[in-house]
Design a protein around this motif. Sequence first.
Motif, PDB file in Angstrom:
ATOM      1  N   GLY A   9      -3.346 -11.973  -4.087  1.00 18.57           N
ATOM      2  CA  GLY A   9      -3.761 -10.564  -3.969  1.00 18.57           C
ATOM      3  C   GLY A   9      -5.342 -10.358  -4.064  1.00 18.57           C
ATOM      4  O   GLY A   9      -5.987  -9.243  -4.028  1.00 18.57           O
ATOM      5  N   GLY A  12      -7.204  -7.872  -1.948  1.00 19.62           N
ATOM      6  CA  GLY A  12      -6.873  -6.229  -2.202  1.00 19.62           C
ATOM      7  C   GLY A  12      -7.888  -5.701  -3.173  1.00 19.62           C
ATOM      8  O   GLY A  12      -8.706  -6.409  -3.411  1.00 19.62           O
ATOM      9  N   PHE A  13      -7.401  -4.416  -3.249  1.00 20.08           N
ATOM     10  CA  PHE A  13      -8.327  -3.511  -4.110  1.00 20.08           C
ATOM     11  C   PHE A  13      -8.539  -4.135  -5.603  1.00 20.08           C
ATOM     12  O   PHE A  13      -9.779  -4.390  -6.165  1.00 20.08           O
ATOM     13  CB  PHE A  13      -7.911  -2.128  -4.165  1.00 20.08           C
ATOM     14  N   GLY A  15      -7.381  -6.825  -7.066  1.00 19.02           N
ATOM     15  CA  GLY A  15      -7.473  -8.286  -6.817  1.00 19.02           C
ATOM     16  C   GLY A  15      -8.982  -8.696  -6.737  1.00 19.02           C
ATOM     17  O   GLY A  15      -9.398  -9.773  -7.291  1.00 19.02           O
ATOM     18  N   ARG A  34      -2.741 -14.984   2.559  1.00 20.55           N
ATOM     19  CA  ARG A  34      -1.859 -15.085   3.630  1.00 20.55           C
ATOM     20  C   ARG A  34      -2.422 -15.641   4.910  1.00 20.55           C
ATOM     21  O   ARG A  34      -1.594 -15.832   5.748  1.00 20.55           O
ATOM     22  CB  ARG A  34      -0.755 -14.202   3.334  1.00 20.55           C
ATOM     23  N   MET A  94       9.317 -13.080  -4.778  1.00 19.85           N
ATOM     24  CA  MET A  94       7.738 -13.764  -4.889  1.00 19.85           C
ATOM     25  C   MET A  94       7.562 -14.011  -6.265  1.00 19.85           C
ATOM     26  O   MET A  94       7.175 -14.993  -6.588  1.00 19.85           O
ATOM     27  CB  MET A  94       7.157 -13.085  -4.236  1.00 19.85           C
ATOM     28  N   LEU A 112       0.609  -8.472 -12.718  1.00 14.18           N
ATOM     29  CA  LEU A 112       0.130  -7.283 -12.848  1.00 14.18           C
ATOM     30  C   LEU A 112       1.417  -6.156 -12.499  1.00 14.18           C
ATOM     31  O   LEU A 112       1.674  -6.079 -11.136  1.00 14.18           O
ATOM     32  CB  LEU A 112      -1.179  -7.126 -11.866  1.00 14.18           C
ATOM     33  N   SER A 113       1.463  -5.239 -13.450  1.00 13.72           N
ATOM     34  CA  SER A 113       2.423  -4.323 -13.000  1.00 13.72           C
ATOM     35  C   SER A 113       1.859  -2.904 -13.034  1.00 13.72           C
ATOM     36  O   SER A 113       0.720  -2.846 -12.976  1.00 13.72           O
ATOM     37  CB  SER A 113       3.627  -4.379 -14.103  1.00 13.72           C
ATOM     38  N   THR A 114       2.797  -1.758 -13.448  1.00 10.91           N
ATOM     39  CA  THR A 114       2.386  -0.543 -13.079  1.00 10.91           C
ATOM     40  C   THR A 114       3.026   0.248 -14.073  1.00 10.91           C
ATOM     41  O   THR A 114       4.189   0.206 -14.581  1.00 10.91           O
ATOM     42  CB  THR A 114       2.496  -0.039 -11.498  1.00 10.91           C
ATOM     43  N   LYS A 141       9.215  -3.479  -9.226  1.00 17.00           N
ATOM     44  CA  LYS A 141       8.096  -3.897 -10.396  1.00 17.00           C
ATOM     45  C   LYS A 141       8.642  -4.388 -11.768  1.00 17.00           C
ATOM     46  O   LYS A 141       8.322  -5.265 -12.356  1.00 17.00           O
ATOM     47  CB  LYS A 141       6.827  -2.879 -10.486  1.00 17.00           C
ATOM     48  N   VAL A 160      -1.054  -1.480 -15.555  1.00 18.01           N
ATOM     49  CA  VAL A 160      -2.120  -0.736 -15.255  1.00 18.01           C
ATOM     50  C   VAL A 160      -1.801   0.734 -14.560  1.00 18.01           C
ATOM     51  O   VAL A 160      -0.661   0.619 -14.030  1.00 18.01           O
ATOM     52  CB  VAL A 160      -3.101  -1.500 -14.480  1.00 18.01           C
ATOM     53  N   VAL A 163      -6.007   3.456 -11.437  1.00 17.76           N
ATOM     54  CA  VAL A 163      -7.060   2.434 -11.176  1.00 17.76           C
ATOM     55  C   VAL A 163      -8.191   3.048 -10.406  1.00 17.76           C
ATOM     56  O   VAL A 163      -7.942   3.583  -9.110  1.00 17.76           O
ATOM     57  CB  VAL A 163      -6.590   1.139 -10.552  1.00 17.76           C
ATOM     58  N   HIS A 167     -13.363  -0.981  -3.187  1.00 21.96           N
ATOM     59  CA  HIS A 167     -12.641  -2.071  -2.750  1.00 21.96           C
ATOM     60  C   HIS A 167     -13.622  -3.042  -2.338  1.00 21.96           C
ATOM     61  O   HIS A 167     -14.641  -2.829  -1.272  1.00 21.96           O
ATOM     62  CB  HIS A 167     -11.922  -1.634  -1.503  1.00 21.96           C
ATOM     63  N   GLY A 182      -4.950   6.240  -7.585  1.00 19.61           N
ATOM     64  CA  GLY A 182      -5.834   5.452  -7.182  1.00 19.61           C
ATOM     65  C   GLY A 182      -6.981   5.939  -6.204  1.00 19.61           C
ATOM     66  O   GLY A 182      -6.673   6.915  -5.413  1.00 19.61           O
TER      67      GLY A 182
HETATM   68  N1  LIG Z   1      -4.103   0.230  -6.945  1.00 22.26           N
HETATM   69  C1  LIG Z   1      -3.826   0.725  -7.772  1.00 22.26           C
HETATM   70  O1  LIG Z   1      -4.084   2.058  -8.278  1.00 22.26           O
HETATM   71  C2  LIG Z   1      -2.562   0.329  -8.848  1.00 22.26           C
HETATM   72  C3  LIG Z   1      -1.988   0.988  -9.965  1.00 22.26           C
HETATM   73  C4  LIG Z   1      -0.937   0.270 -10.666  1.00 22.26           C
HETATM   74  C5  LIG Z   1      -0.548  -1.030 -10.366  1.00 22.26           C
HETATM   75  N2  LIG Z   1      -1.284  -1.673  -9.426  1.00 22.26           N
HETATM   76  C6  LIG Z   1      -0.704  -3.084  -9.071  1.00 22.26           C
HETATM   77  O2  LIG Z   1      -1.877  -3.825  -9.018  1.00 22.26           O
HETATM   78  C7  LIG Z   1      -1.707  -4.804  -8.012  1.00 22.26           C
HETATM   79  C8  LIG Z   1      -2.482  -4.903  -6.743  1.00 22.26           C
HETATM   80  O3  LIG Z   1      -2.563  -3.506  -6.092  1.00 22.26           O
HETATM   81  P1  LIG Z   1      -3.711  -3.298  -5.126  1.00 22.26           P
HETATM   82  O4  LIG Z   1      -3.692  -1.590  -4.979  1.00 22.26           O
HETATM   83  O5  LIG Z   1      -4.998  -3.914  -5.364  1.00 22.26           O
HETATM   84  O6  LIG Z   1      -3.077  -3.549  -3.484  1.00 22.26           O
HETATM   85  P2  LIG Z   1      -3.638  -3.813  -2.264  1.00 22.26           P
HETATM   86  O7  LIG Z   1      -4.983  -3.357  -2.011  1.00 22.26           O
HETATM   87  O8  LIG Z   1      -2.654  -3.208  -1.310  1.00 22.26           O
HETATM   88  O9  LIG Z   1      -3.741  -5.323  -1.808  1.00 22.26           O
HETATM   89  C9  LIG Z   1      -2.448  -6.195  -1.901  1.00 22.26           C
HETATM   90  C10 LIG Z   1      -2.881  -7.780  -1.950  1.00 22.26           C
HETATM   91  O10 LIG Z   1      -1.612  -8.468  -1.668  1.00 22.26           O
HETATM   92  C11 LIG Z   1      -1.799  -9.250  -0.521  1.00 22.26           C
HETATM   93  N3  LIG Z   1      -0.399  -9.539  -0.014  1.00 22.26           N
HETATM   94  C12 LIG Z   1       0.412  -8.431   0.212  1.00 22.26           C
HETATM   95  N4  LIG Z   1       1.825  -9.110   0.944  1.00 22.26           N
HETATM   96  C13 LIG Z   1       1.167 -10.465   0.655  1.00 22.26           C
HETATM   97  C14 LIG Z   1       2.303 -11.495   1.194  1.00 22.26           C
HETATM   98  N5  LIG Z   1       3.414 -11.407   1.241  1.00 22.26           N
HETATM   99  N6  LIG Z   1       1.760 -12.746   0.611  1.00 22.26           N
HETATM  100  C15 LIG Z   1       0.529 -13.039   0.172  1.00 22.26           C
HETATM  101  N7  LIG Z   1      -0.289 -12.084  -0.295  1.00 22.26           N
HETATM  102  C16 LIG Z   1       0.190 -10.425  -0.110  1.00 22.26           C
HETATM  103  C17 LIG Z   1      -2.933  -8.661   0.240  1.00 22.26           C
HETATM  104  O11 LIG Z   1      -3.047  -9.626   1.265  1.00 22.26           O
HETATM  105  P3  LIG Z   1      -3.785  -9.146   2.793  1.00 22.26           P
HETATM  106  O12 LIG Z   1      -5.195  -8.761   2.648  1.00 22.26           O
HETATM  107  O13 LIG Z   1      -3.508 -10.372   3.600  1.00 22.26           O
HETATM  108  O14 LIG Z   1      -2.821  -7.799   3.248  1.00 22.26           O
HETATM  109  C18 LIG Z   1      -3.787  -8.269  -0.487  1.00 22.26           C
HETATM  110  O15 LIG Z   1      -4.602  -9.255  -0.840  1.00 22.26           O
HETATM  111  C19 LIG Z   1      -0.187  -4.618  -7.508  1.00 22.26           C
HETATM  112  O16 LIG Z   1       0.740  -5.418  -8.451  1.00 22.26           O
HETATM  113  C20 LIG Z   1       0.048  -3.115  -7.785  1.00 22.26           C
HETATM  114  O17 LIG Z   1       1.454  -3.046  -8.307  1.00 22.26           O
HETATM  115  C21 LIG Z   1      -2.111  -1.090  -8.670  1.00 22.26           C
END
Ligand SMILES: NC(=O)c1ccc[n+]([C@@H]2O[C@H](COP(=O)([O-])OP(=O)(O)OC[C@H]3O[C@@H](n4cnc5c(N)ncnc54)[C@H](OP(=O)(O)O)[C@@H]3O)[C@@H](O)[C@H]2O)c1
Length: 328
Positions: A9, A12-13, A15, A34, A94, A112-114, A141, A160, A163, A167, A182
Amino acid sequence: MTHRVLLTGATGFVGGNVAAVLADRGVELLCAVRRDPGPTLPWPWRLTDLRNPSDITEALAEHRATSVLHMAIDNDLQGLYRDRRAGFDAYVGMTRRIVDAANAHGAQVGYLSTDWVFDGTGHLVDEDEPVNPLNLYGLFKAQSEQVVLDRADGGFVARVGGVQGRHLTQPAAPRQQDCGFGYFVLSLVDALSAGREFTVWQDGAINGVASPVTAAEIGARLLLALDRRADGILHVVGATAVERQELARETCRVFDLDPGLLRTGPVPAGEMLPAPMPYDTSLATPRTDEVLGVRPFGLADQLASLRRELETGLPAPLTLPSSVGGAS
Ligand SMILES: NC(=O)c1ccc[n+]([C@@H]2O[C@H](COP(=O)([O-])OP(=O)(O)OC[C@H]3O[C@@H](n4cnc5c(N)ncnc54)[C@H](OP(=O)(O)O)[C@@H]3O)[C@@H](O)[C@H]2O)c1
Protein backbone atom coordinates in the motif's frame (compact mmCIF):
# COMPACT_ATOMS: atom_id res chain seq x y z
CA MET A 1 19.17 -5.24 14.25
CA THR A 2 17.94 -3.01 11.41
CA HIS A 3 14.27 -3.37 10.50
CA ARG A 4 13.79 -4.74 7.01
CA VAL A 5 10.16 -4.02 6.14
CA LEU A 6 8.05 -5.29 3.26
CA LEU A 7 5.32 -2.64 2.91
CA THR A 8 2.03 -3.04 1.04
CA GLY A 9 0.00 0.00 0.00
CA ALA A 10 2.99 2.37 -0.29
CA THR A 11 1.48 4.13 -3.31
CA GLY A 12 -1.59 5.01 -1.19
CA PHE A 13 -2.26 7.90 1.17
CA VAL A 14 -1.33 6.36 4.51
CA GLY A 15 1.24 3.95 3.07
CA GLY A 16 3.17 6.74 1.35
CA ASN A 17 3.48 8.70 4.57
CA VAL A 18 4.47 5.60 6.51
CA ALA A 19 7.09 4.76 3.88
CA ALA A 20 8.55 8.27 4.03
CA VAL A 21 8.87 8.23 7.82
CA LEU A 22 10.30 4.70 7.99
CA ALA A 23 12.84 5.38 5.24
CA ASP A 24 13.85 8.63 6.92
CA ARG A 25 14.44 6.74 10.17
CA GLY A 26 16.78 4.15 8.69
CA VAL A 27 14.40 1.28 7.95
CA GLU A 28 15.32 -0.85 4.92
CA LEU A 29 12.10 -0.73 2.90
CA LEU A 30 10.76 -2.73 0.01
CA CYS A 31 7.35 -1.67 -1.32
CA ALA A 32 5.22 -4.53 -2.65
CA VAL A 33 3.27 -2.86 -5.50
CA ARG A 34 0.78 -4.28 -7.98
CA ARG A 35 1.83 -2.15 -10.96
CA ASP A 36 4.89 -0.21 -12.06
CA PRO A 37 4.62 3.01 -10.02
CA GLY A 38 6.84 4.92 -12.45
CA PRO A 39 10.12 6.70 -11.79
CA THR A 40 8.89 9.04 -9.07
CA LEU A 41 8.23 6.53 -6.27
CA PRO A 42 11.13 7.38 -3.93
CA TRP A 43 11.48 3.95 -2.31
CA PRO A 44 12.62 0.56 -3.63
CA TRP A 45 9.72 -1.47 -4.97
CA ARG A 46 8.94 -4.89 -6.33
CA LEU A 47 5.99 -5.99 -8.42
CA THR A 48 4.19 -8.44 -6.15
CA ASP A 49 0.91 -10.24 -6.69
CA LEU A 50 -0.76 -10.32 -3.28
CA ARG A 51 -3.24 -12.89 -4.64
CA ASN A 52 -0.36 -15.32 -5.03
CA PRO A 53 1.03 -16.82 -1.79
CA SER A 54 4.34 -17.89 -3.36
CA ASP A 55 4.96 -14.39 -4.74
CA ILE A 56 4.52 -12.94 -1.25
CA THR A 57 6.90 -15.56 0.15
CA GLU A 58 9.45 -14.71 -2.55
CA ALA A 59 9.16 -10.98 -1.82
CA LEU A 60 9.83 -11.59 1.88
CA ALA A 61 12.78 -13.84 1.10
CA GLU A 62 14.31 -11.50 -1.51
CA HIS A 63 14.18 -8.60 0.93
CA ARG A 64 15.22 -10.75 3.93
CA ALA A 65 12.28 -9.01 5.61
CA THR A 66 12.08 -8.90 9.40
CA SER A 67 8.51 -7.64 9.20
CA VAL A 68 5.65 -6.90 6.85
CA LEU A 69 3.38 -3.89 7.26
CA HIS A 70 0.12 -4.49 5.44
CA MET A 71 -1.84 -1.37 4.47
CA ALA A 72 -2.96 -2.11 0.92
CA ILE A 73 -6.72 -1.73 0.65
CA ASP A 74 -9.46 -1.90 -1.94
CA ASN A 75 -11.09 1.37 -0.91
CA ASP A 76 -14.24 1.02 -3.06
CA LEU A 77 -17.07 0.48 -0.56
CA GLN A 78 -19.70 0.22 -3.31
CA GLY A 79 -17.52 -2.39 -5.02
CA LEU A 80 -17.52 -4.48 -1.84
CA TYR A 81 -21.32 -4.62 -2.00
CA ARG A 82 -21.31 -5.40 -5.74
CA ASP A 83 -18.99 -8.38 -5.31
CA ARG A 84 -18.75 -9.55 -1.70
CA ARG A 85 -16.71 -12.60 -2.57
CA ALA A 86 -14.00 -10.57 -4.29
CA GLY A 87 -14.13 -8.02 -1.46
CA PHE A 88 -13.70 -10.70 1.18
CA ASP A 89 -10.67 -12.04 -0.65
CA ALA A 90 -9.15 -8.58 -1.13
CA TYR A 91 -9.36 -7.97 2.64
CA VAL A 92 -9.46 -11.20 4.63
CA GLY A 93 -7.95 -13.59 2.07
CA MET A 94 -5.06 -11.23 1.33
CA THR A 95 -4.37 -10.72 5.02
CA ARG A 96 -4.36 -14.47 5.58
CA ARG A 97 -1.89 -15.02 2.70
CA ILE A 98 0.40 -12.33 4.08
CA VAL A 99 0.25 -13.73 7.62
CA ASP A 100 0.98 -17.27 6.44
CA ALA A 101 3.93 -16.12 4.34
CA ALA A 102 5.24 -14.03 7.25
CA ASN A 103 4.95 -17.00 9.63
CA ALA A 104 6.85 -19.25 7.22
CA HIS A 105 9.55 -16.58 6.87
CA GLY A 106 9.72 -15.71 10.58
CA ALA A 107 8.62 -12.11 10.02
CA GLN A 108 6.50 -9.95 12.31
CA VAL A 109 3.17 -8.67 10.91
CA GLY A 110 1.73 -5.20 11.40
CA TYR A 111 -1.82 -4.77 10.06
CA LEU A 112 -3.36 -1.33 9.63
CA SER A 113 -7.01 -1.34 10.63
CA THR A 114 -9.69 1.23 11.27
CA ASP A 115 -11.96 2.84 13.86
CA TRP A 116 -14.87 1.75 11.62
CA VAL A 117 -14.74 -1.74 13.17
CA PHE A 118 -16.91 -0.15 15.89
CA ASP A 119 -20.57 0.79 15.61
CA GLY A 120 -20.08 4.42 16.56
CA THR A 121 -22.24 4.35 19.69
CA GLY A 122 -19.27 4.53 22.07
CA HIS A 123 -16.94 7.39 22.93
CA LEU A 124 -13.17 7.07 23.38
CA VAL A 125 -13.40 3.32 23.07
CA ASP A 126 -10.62 1.10 24.50
CA GLU A 127 -8.58 -1.49 22.62
CA ASP A 128 -10.42 -4.40 24.29
CA GLU A 129 -13.95 -3.24 23.37
CA PRO A 130 -15.63 -5.96 21.24
CA VAL A 131 -16.15 -4.80 17.66
CA ASN A 132 -19.56 -4.33 16.03
CA PRO A 133 -19.07 -3.18 12.43
CA LEU A 134 -21.97 -1.53 10.61
CA ASN A 135 -20.88 -2.07 7.01
CA LEU A 136 -18.86 -4.46 4.84
CA TYR A 137 -15.70 -2.35 5.07
CA GLY A 138 -15.78 -2.49 8.87
CA LEU A 139 -16.72 -6.17 8.84
CA PHE A 140 -13.92 -7.22 6.48
CA LYS A 141 -11.42 -5.11 8.43
CA ALA A 142 -12.56 -6.72 11.71
CA GLN A 143 -12.26 -10.19 10.19
CA SER A 144 -8.78 -9.33 8.87
CA GLU A 145 -7.80 -8.13 12.35
CA GLN A 146 -8.85 -11.48 13.76
CA VAL A 147 -6.72 -13.31 11.20
CA VAL A 148 -3.67 -11.41 12.44
CA LEU A 149 -4.54 -11.82 16.12
CA ASP A 150 -5.23 -15.56 15.86
CA ARG A 151 -2.87 -16.66 13.14
CA ALA A 152 0.29 -14.52 13.15
CA ASP A 153 3.22 -15.96 15.11
CA GLY A 154 4.24 -12.38 15.87
CA GLY A 155 2.36 -9.26 15.08
CA PHE A 156 -0.10 -6.53 15.91
CA VAL A 157 -3.19 -4.72 14.66
CA ALA A 158 -2.96 -0.92 14.59
CA ARG A 159 -6.35 0.79 14.36
CA VAL A 160 -6.22 4.31 12.96
CA GLY A 161 -8.94 6.85 12.29
CA GLY A 162 -9.45 10.50 11.44
CA VAL A 163 -6.24 10.37 9.38
CA GLN A 164 -4.98 13.76 8.16
CA GLY A 165 -2.13 14.55 5.83
CA ARG A 166 -0.84 14.99 2.31
CA HIS A 167 -0.89 12.27 -0.32
CA LEU A 168 2.83 11.98 -1.03
CA THR A 169 2.64 9.86 -4.16
CA GLN A 170 -0.21 11.85 -5.74
CA PRO A 171 0.41 15.36 -4.40
CA ALA A 172 -1.79 16.95 -7.05
CA ALA A 173 -4.84 14.80 -6.27
CA PRO A 174 -7.81 16.88 -5.10
CA ARG A 175 -8.43 16.72 -1.34
CA GLN A 176 -12.10 16.42 -0.52
CA GLN A 177 -14.27 16.11 2.54
CA ASP A 178 -16.00 12.72 2.70
CA CYS A 179 -18.29 10.77 5.04
CA GLY A 180 -15.26 9.74 7.08
CA PHE A 181 -12.65 12.19 8.41
CA GLY A 182 -9.94 11.55 5.82
CA TYR A 183 -8.58 14.75 4.16
CA PHE A 184 -11.02 16.91 6.16
CA VAL A 185 -8.39 19.33 7.47
CA LEU A 186 -6.47 19.97 4.27
CA SER A 187 -9.59 20.22 2.13
CA LEU A 188 -10.75 22.95 4.52
CA VAL A 189 -7.31 24.62 4.43
CA ASP A 190 -7.30 24.48 0.60
CA ALA A 191 -10.70 26.20 0.44
CA LEU A 192 -10.16 28.91 3.05
CA SER A 193 -6.62 29.71 1.86
CA ALA A 194 -8.10 30.41 -1.58
CA GLY A 195 -10.78 32.64 -0.02
CA ARG A 196 -13.54 30.10 -0.65
CA GLU A 197 -16.23 29.10 1.84
CA PHE A 198 -16.09 25.59 3.32
CA THR A 199 -19.28 23.76 4.29
CA VAL A 200 -18.84 21.35 7.19
CA TRP A 201 -21.18 18.44 6.60
CA GLN A 202 -23.63 17.85 9.43
CA ASP A 203 -25.57 14.62 9.49
CA GLY A 204 -26.11 12.06 12.23
CA ALA A 205 -25.74 9.34 9.60
CA ILE A 206 -22.06 10.04 8.83
CA ASN A 207 -18.88 9.76 10.88
CA GLY A 208 -19.25 12.79 13.14
CA VAL A 209 -16.63 12.31 15.87
CA ALA A 210 -13.09 10.92 15.63
CA SER A 211 -9.61 11.22 17.18
CA PRO A 212 -7.55 12.80 14.38
CA VAL A 213 -3.94 11.80 13.84
CA THR A 214 -1.54 12.64 11.05
CA ALA A 215 -0.49 9.93 8.61
CA ALA A 216 3.16 10.76 9.35
CA GLU A 217 2.58 10.24 13.05
CA ILE A 218 1.11 6.82 12.27
CA GLY A 219 4.43 5.98 10.58
CA ALA A 220 6.44 7.00 13.65
CA ARG A 221 4.23 4.93 15.96
CA LEU A 222 4.30 1.87 13.72
CA LEU A 223 8.08 2.01 13.92
CA LEU A 224 7.85 2.12 17.71
CA ALA A 225 5.54 -0.90 17.57
CA LEU A 226 8.13 -2.77 15.50
CA ASP A 227 10.92 -1.70 17.86
CA ARG A 228 8.98 -3.07 20.81
CA ARG A 229 7.76 -6.21 19.02
CA ALA A 230 4.20 -5.21 19.90
CA ASP A 231 1.38 -7.70 19.78
CA GLY A 232 -2.41 -7.49 20.14
CA ILE A 233 -4.46 -4.42 19.34
CA LEU A 234 -3.07 -0.88 19.29
CA HIS A 235 -5.02 2.36 18.85
CA VAL A 236 -2.83 4.73 16.86
CA VAL A 237 -4.81 7.96 17.02
CA GLY A 238 -4.59 11.45 18.46
CA ALA A 239 -5.52 12.18 22.08
CA THR A 240 -8.49 14.43 21.29
CA ALA A 241 -11.99 13.27 20.37
CA VAL A 242 -13.48 15.98 18.22
CA GLU A 243 -16.64 16.76 16.23
CA ARG A 244 -16.41 18.00 12.65
CA GLN A 245 -17.33 21.58 13.54
CA GLU A 246 -14.83 21.77 16.40
CA LEU A 247 -12.17 20.34 14.11
CA ALA A 248 -12.99 23.01 11.54
CA ARG A 249 -12.72 25.82 14.11
CA GLU A 250 -9.47 24.46 15.59
CA THR A 251 -8.02 24.15 12.09
CA CYS A 252 -8.79 27.83 11.45
CA ARG A 253 -7.05 28.76 14.69
CA VAL A 254 -3.89 26.71 14.05
CA PHE A 255 -3.62 27.64 10.34
CA ASP A 256 -4.53 31.32 10.89
CA LEU A 257 -7.57 31.10 8.63
CA ASP A 258 -10.83 33.05 8.75
CA PRO A 259 -13.53 31.02 10.56
CA GLY A 260 -16.06 33.43 9.03
CA LEU A 261 -15.77 31.37 5.83
CA LEU A 262 -17.06 28.23 7.59
CA ARG A 263 -20.62 27.07 6.91
CA THR A 264 -22.55 24.00 7.98
CA GLY A 265 -24.83 22.02 5.70
CA PRO A 266 -26.10 18.62 4.67
CA VAL A 267 -24.07 16.02 2.83
CA PRO A 268 -24.31 16.92 -0.89
CA ALA A 269 -26.33 14.63 -3.16
CA GLY A 270 -24.33 11.66 -4.35
CA GLU A 271 -21.72 11.91 -1.58
CA MET A 272 -23.49 9.71 0.99
CA LEU A 273 -22.05 6.19 1.21
CA PRO A 274 -24.54 3.44 0.39
CA ALA A 275 -24.25 1.76 3.80
CA PRO A 276 -24.66 2.58 7.50
CA MET A 277 -21.73 4.42 9.07
CA PRO A 278 -20.52 4.70 12.67
CA TYR A 279 -21.08 8.18 14.18
CA ASP A 280 -18.58 8.44 17.05
CA THR A 281 -15.40 6.53 16.28
CA SER A 282 -13.15 8.20 18.83
CA LEU A 283 -10.65 5.78 20.35
CA ALA A 284 -8.85 5.67 23.69
CA THR A 285 -5.33 4.32 23.99
CA PRO A 286 -4.67 2.89 27.49
CA ARG A 287 -3.08 -0.38 26.32
CA THR A 288 -1.25 1.28 23.42
CA ASP A 289 0.32 3.88 25.75
CA GLU A 290 1.71 1.06 27.85
CA VAL A 291 2.97 -1.03 24.93
CA LEU A 292 4.57 1.89 23.06
CA GLY A 293 5.71 3.75 26.16
CA VAL A 294 4.42 7.09 24.80
CA ARG A 295 1.14 8.95 25.04
CA PRO A 296 -0.68 10.30 21.98
CA PHE A 297 -0.52 13.98 21.06
CA GLY A 298 -3.57 16.22 21.25
CA LEU A 299 -5.37 17.97 18.41
CA ALA A 300 -3.46 21.27 18.52
CA ASP A 301 -0.14 19.42 18.17
CA GLN A 302 -1.43 17.20 15.35
CA LEU A 303 -2.67 20.28 13.45
CA ALA A 304 0.54 22.22 14.06
CA SER A 305 2.58 19.36 12.63
CA LEU A 306 0.27 19.25 9.62
CA ARG A 307 0.86 22.95 9.08
CA ARG A 308 4.63 22.31 9.19
CA GLU A 309 4.18 19.55 6.60
CA LEU A 310 2.29 21.88 4.32
CA GLU A 311 4.93 24.60 4.67
CA THR A 312 7.99 22.34 4.26
CA GLY A 313 6.59 19.60 1.99
CA LEU A 314 8.01 17.03 4.40
CA PRO A 315 6.20 14.65 6.76
CA ALA A 316 6.53 15.95 10.32
CA PRO A 317 5.80 13.17 12.81
CA LEU A 318 5.49 14.27 16.42
CA THR A 319 6.93 11.13 17.99
CA LEU A 320 10.69 11.28 17.81
CA PRO A 321 12.87 8.28 16.93
CA SER A 322 13.56 6.13 19.98
CA SER A 323 16.28 3.99 18.47
CA VAL A 324 16.79 4.83 14.81
CA GLY A 325 16.05 1.69 12.81
CA GLY A 326 17.02 -0.42 15.76
CA ALA A 327 15.18 -3.31 17.35
CA SER A 328 16.68 -5.18 20.22
N1 LIG B 1 -7.33 7.04 4.87
C1 LIG B 1 -7.94 6.99 6.04
O1 LIG B 1 -8.50 7.99 6.50
C2 LIG B 1 -7.96 5.71 6.83
C3 LIG B 1 -8.71 5.66 8.01
C4 LIG B 1 -8.72 4.47 8.75
C5 LIG B 1 -7.99 3.37 8.31
N2 LIG B 1 -7.29 3.46 7.15
C6 LIG B 1 -6.55 2.26 6.72
O2 LIG B 1 -5.31 2.65 6.18
C7 LIG B 1 -4.94 1.76 5.13
C8 LIG B 1 -4.54 2.53 3.90
O3 LIG B 1 -5.64 3.32 3.48
P1 LIG B 1 -5.44 4.53 2.45
O4 LIG B 1 -6.53 5.51 2.70
O5 LIG B 1 -4.03 4.98 2.47
O6 LIG B 1 -5.74 3.80 1.06
P2 LIG B 1 -5.45 4.29 -0.44
O7 LIG B 1 -4.92 5.67 -0.48
O8 LIG B 1 -6.69 3.97 -1.22
O9 LIG B 1 -4.30 3.31 -0.92
C9 LIG B 1 -4.55 1.97 -1.14
C10 LIG B 1 -3.25 1.27 -1.45
O10 LIG B 1 -3.49 -0.14 -1.57
C11 LIG B 1 -3.00 -0.58 -2.81
N3 LIG B 1 -3.81 -1.72 -3.28
C12 LIG B 1 -5.15 -1.77 -3.41
N4 LIG B 1 -5.52 -3.00 -3.86
C13 LIG B 1 -4.38 -3.71 -3.99
C14 LIG B 1 -4.10 -5.03 -4.44
N5 LIG B 1 -5.07 -5.88 -4.82
N6 LIG B 1 -2.81 -5.46 -4.45
C15 LIG B 1 -1.82 -4.62 -4.07
N7 LIG B 1 -2.01 -3.36 -3.65
C16 LIG B 1 -3.29 -2.90 -3.62
C17 LIG B 1 -3.10 0.63 -3.72
O11 LIG B 1 -2.27 0.45 -4.83
P3 LIG B 1 -2.50 1.27 -6.23
O12 LIG B 1 -1.76 2.58 -6.05
O13 LIG B 1 -1.88 0.38 -7.24
O14 LIG B 1 -3.97 1.46 -6.41
C18 LIG B 1 -2.62 1.71 -2.77
O15 LIG B 1 -1.22 1.65 -2.63
C19 LIG B 1 -6.12 0.80 4.95
O16 LIG B 1 -5.85 -0.40 5.62
C20 LIG B 1 -7.28 1.52 5.61
O17 LIG B 1 -8.23 0.60 6.12
C21 LIG B 1 -7.26 4.59 6.40
